[in-house]
Design a protein around this motif. Structure first.
Motif, PDB file in Angstrom:
ATOM      1  N   TYR A 167       8.889 -16.737 -31.914  1.00 12.50           N
ATOM      2  CA  TYR A 167      10.211 -16.220 -31.592  1.00 12.50           C
ATOM      3  C   TYR A 167      10.158 -14.721 -31.783  1.00 12.50           C
ATOM      4  O   TYR A 167       9.820 -14.228 -32.859  1.00 12.50           O
ATOM      5  CB  TYR A 167      11.279 -16.858 -32.488  1.00 12.50           C
ATOM      6  N   TYR A 168      10.477 -13.997 -30.724  1.00  9.35           N
ATOM      7  CA  TYR A 168      10.308 -12.552 -30.659  1.00  9.35           C
ATOM      8  C   TYR A 168      11.665 -11.882 -30.459  1.00  9.35           C
ATOM      9  O   TYR A 168      12.427 -12.280 -29.574  1.00  9.35           O
ATOM     10  CB  TYR A 168       9.367 -12.246 -29.490  1.00  9.35           C
ATOM     11  N   LYS A 169      11.961 -10.882 -31.279  1.00 10.72           N
ATOM     12  CA  LYS A 169      13.223 -10.150 -31.136  1.00 10.72           C
ATOM     13  C   LYS A 169      13.023  -9.036 -30.124  1.00 10.72           C
ATOM     14  O   LYS A 169      12.187  -8.160 -30.312  1.00 10.72           O
ATOM     15  CB  LYS A 169      13.671  -9.582 -32.476  1.00 10.72           C
ATOM     16  N   SER A 170      13.799  -9.083 -29.030  1.00 10.50           N
ATOM     17  CA  SER A 170      13.677  -8.108 -27.952  1.00 10.50           C
ATOM     18  C   SER A 170      15.030  -7.428 -27.717  1.00 10.50           C
ATOM     19  O   SER A 170      16.046  -7.876 -28.244  1.00 10.50           O
ATOM     20  CB  SER A 170      13.235  -8.817 -26.668  1.00 10.50           C
ATOM     21  N   PRO A 171      15.055  -6.403 -26.892  1.00 10.02           N
ATOM     22  CA  PRO A 171      16.332  -5.766 -26.555  1.00 10.02           C
ATOM     23  C   PRO A 171      17.297  -6.683 -25.803  1.00 10.02           C
ATOM     24  O   PRO A 171      18.479  -6.388 -25.724  1.00 10.02           O
ATOM     25  CB  PRO A 171      15.920  -4.589 -25.662  1.00 10.02           C
ATOM     26  N   ILE A 172      16.803  -7.787 -25.257  1.00 10.17           N
ATOM     27  CA  ILE A 172      17.679  -8.722 -24.544  1.00 10.17           C
ATOM     28  C   ILE A 172      17.873 -10.018 -25.337  1.00 10.17           C
ATOM     29  O   ILE A 172      18.237 -11.041 -24.787  1.00 10.17           O
ATOM     30  CB  ILE A 172      17.173  -9.015 -23.113  1.00 10.17           C
ATOM     31  N   GLY A 173      17.626  -9.945 -26.631  1.00  8.94           N
ATOM     32  CA  GLY A 173      17.818 -11.105 -27.489  1.00  8.94           C
ATOM     33  C   GLY A 173      16.505 -11.742 -27.901  1.00  8.94           C
ATOM     34  O   GLY A 173      15.422 -11.240 -27.602  1.00  8.94           O
ATOM     35  N   ILE A 174      16.630 -12.853 -28.598  1.00  7.03           N
ATOM     36  CA  ILE A 174      15.449 -13.580 -29.067  1.00  7.03           C
ATOM     37  C   ILE A 174      14.758 -14.237 -27.873  1.00  7.03           C
ATOM     38  O   ILE A 174      15.401 -14.891 -27.051  1.00  7.03           O
ATOM     39  CB  ILE A 174      15.829 -14.658 -30.104  1.00  7.03           C
ATOM     40  N   ILE A 175      13.447 -14.057 -27.807  1.00  5.81           N
ATOM     41  CA  ILE A 175      12.652 -14.683 -26.763  1.00  5.81           C
ATOM     42  C   ILE A 175      11.727 -15.701 -27.415  1.00  5.81           C
ATOM     43  O   ILE A 175      11.004 -15.383 -28.358  1.00  5.81           O
ATOM     44  CB  ILE A 175      11.842 -13.641 -25.962  1.00  5.81           C
ATOM     45  N   CYS A 176      11.789 -16.918 -26.907  1.00 10.05           N
ATOM     46  CA  CYS A 176      10.929 -17.999 -27.368  1.00 10.05           C
ATOM     47  C   CYS A 176       9.715 -18.052 -26.449  1.00 10.05           C
ATOM     48  O   CYS A 176       9.856 -18.100 -25.222  1.00 10.05           O
ATOM     49  CB  CYS A 176      11.690 -19.316 -27.329  1.00 10.05           C
ATOM     50  N   ILE A 177       8.528 -18.030 -27.044  1.00 10.52           N
ATOM     51  CA  ILE A 177       7.279 -18.074 -26.288  1.00 10.52           C
ATOM     52  C   ILE A 177       6.517 -19.305 -26.737  1.00 10.52           C
ATOM     53  O   ILE A 177       6.314 -19.502 -27.938  1.00 10.52           O
ATOM     54  CB  ILE A 177       6.422 -16.812 -26.550  1.00 10.52           C
ATOM     55  N   THR A 178       6.108 -20.127 -25.776  1.00  6.97           N
ATOM     56  CA  THR A 178       5.359 -21.329 -26.128  1.00  6.97           C
ATOM     57  C   THR A 178       3.970 -21.284 -25.511  1.00  6.97           C
ATOM     58  O   THR A 178       3.749 -20.660 -24.470  1.00  6.97           O
ATOM     59  CB  THR A 178       6.078 -22.609 -25.670  1.00  6.97           C
ATOM     60  N   GLU A 179       3.063 -21.971 -26.179  1.00 10.42           N
ATOM     61  CA  GLU A 179       1.669 -22.035 -25.748  1.00 10.42           C
ATOM     62  C   GLU A 179       1.213 -23.486 -25.789  1.00 10.42           C
ATOM     63  O   GLU A 179       1.578 -24.244 -26.688  1.00 10.42           O
ATOM     64  CB  GLU A 179       0.810 -21.194 -26.687  1.00 10.42           C
ATOM     65  N   GLU A 180       0.415 -23.841 -24.798  1.00 12.59           N
ATOM     66  CA  GLU A 180      -0.191 -25.164 -24.769  1.00 12.59           C
ATOM     67  C   GLU A 180      -1.572 -25.034 -24.136  1.00 12.59           C
ATOM     68  O   GLU A 180      -1.714 -24.410 -23.078  1.00 12.59           O
ATOM     69  CB  GLU A 180       0.686 -26.115 -23.951  1.00 12.59           C
ATOM     70  N   ASP A 181      -2.568 -25.591 -24.785  1.00 12.34           N
ATOM     71  CA  ASP A 181      -3.948 -25.560 -24.284  1.00 12.34           C
ATOM     72  C   ASP A 181      -4.417 -24.135 -23.962  1.00 12.34           C
ATOM     73  O   ASP A 181      -5.029 -23.883 -22.922  1.00 12.34           O
ATOM     74  CB  ASP A 181      -4.109 -26.452 -23.048  1.00 12.34           C
ATOM     75  N   GLU A 182      -4.067 -23.206 -24.846  1.00  5.02           N
ATOM     76  CA  GLU A 182      -4.458 -21.794 -24.713  1.00  5.02           C
ATOM     77  C   GLU A 182      -3.911 -21.149 -23.442  1.00  5.02           C
ATOM     78  O   GLU A 182      -4.525 -20.255 -22.863  1.00  5.02           O
ATOM     79  CB  GLU A 182      -5.972 -21.635 -24.837  1.00  5.02           C
TER      80      GLU A 182
END
Length: 161
Positions: A5-20
């Motif tokens: 979960y990343y705090k950005s100028p446009i709000g929290i951004i959720c980033i997901t990863e699967e199998d690299e």
């Protein structure tokens, strides 16, 4: 599935990863605790988003994968060809894809893009220059387009909004 979960100028951004592979980059409307990335790839994604928001990155170099039909994959591939700071209309996108009658299906596929900013669906606007159809909120679309115009030193009128 690793997540950050990343705090950005446009709000929290959720980033997901699967199998690299990065599988989603999505802005949340609700607050969320900012969590450090669990993997080197998530760290790289955050670093590249930091660079984008700082005006130092115009293209992303991340291994990505979205679940979708062959048609959706084609639409998303076309989105990656829109230059930083430029906009095209849904009609222009349909013509670029040699599918002028598929404008609604193309717009629908744009709306199913889960790789915010990385696959720049925010750069597609209405034929009249209106900011339409953005799942993360029109205010975010406007912010992203204004940010890119500012980085390029281009006025808002060039972007037709």
């Amino acid at each position: 599935m690793p997540v950050a979960y990343y705090k950005s100028p446009i709000g929290i951004i959720c980033i997901t990863e699967e199998d690299e592979l990065i599988t989603s980059v999505y802005a949340l409307d609700e607050e969320h605790e900012v969590l450090p990335p669990e993997t080197p790839l998530l760290q790289t994604a955050i670093q590249q988003l930091d660079e984008y928001f700082a005006g130092k990155r115009k293209d992303f170099d991340l291994p990505v994968k979205q679940q979708g039909s062959a048609f959706q994959q084609q639409v998303w591939g076309q989105l990656t060809k829109i230059a930083y700071g430029k906009t095209i209309s849904y009609m222009q996108q349909s013509k670029l894809m040699n599918n002028p009658l598929g404008i609604r299906a193309i717009a629908s596929a744009n709306g199913k893009n889960h790789l915010l900013i990385v696959v720049p669906c925010h750069r597609v606007i209405g034929s009249d220059g209106s900011l339409t159809g953005f799942g993360c909120g029109i205010w975010r679309k406007k912010w992203l387009l204004e940010h890119e115009a500012k980085v390029l030193g281009v006025g808002q009128t060039t972007l037709n909004f």
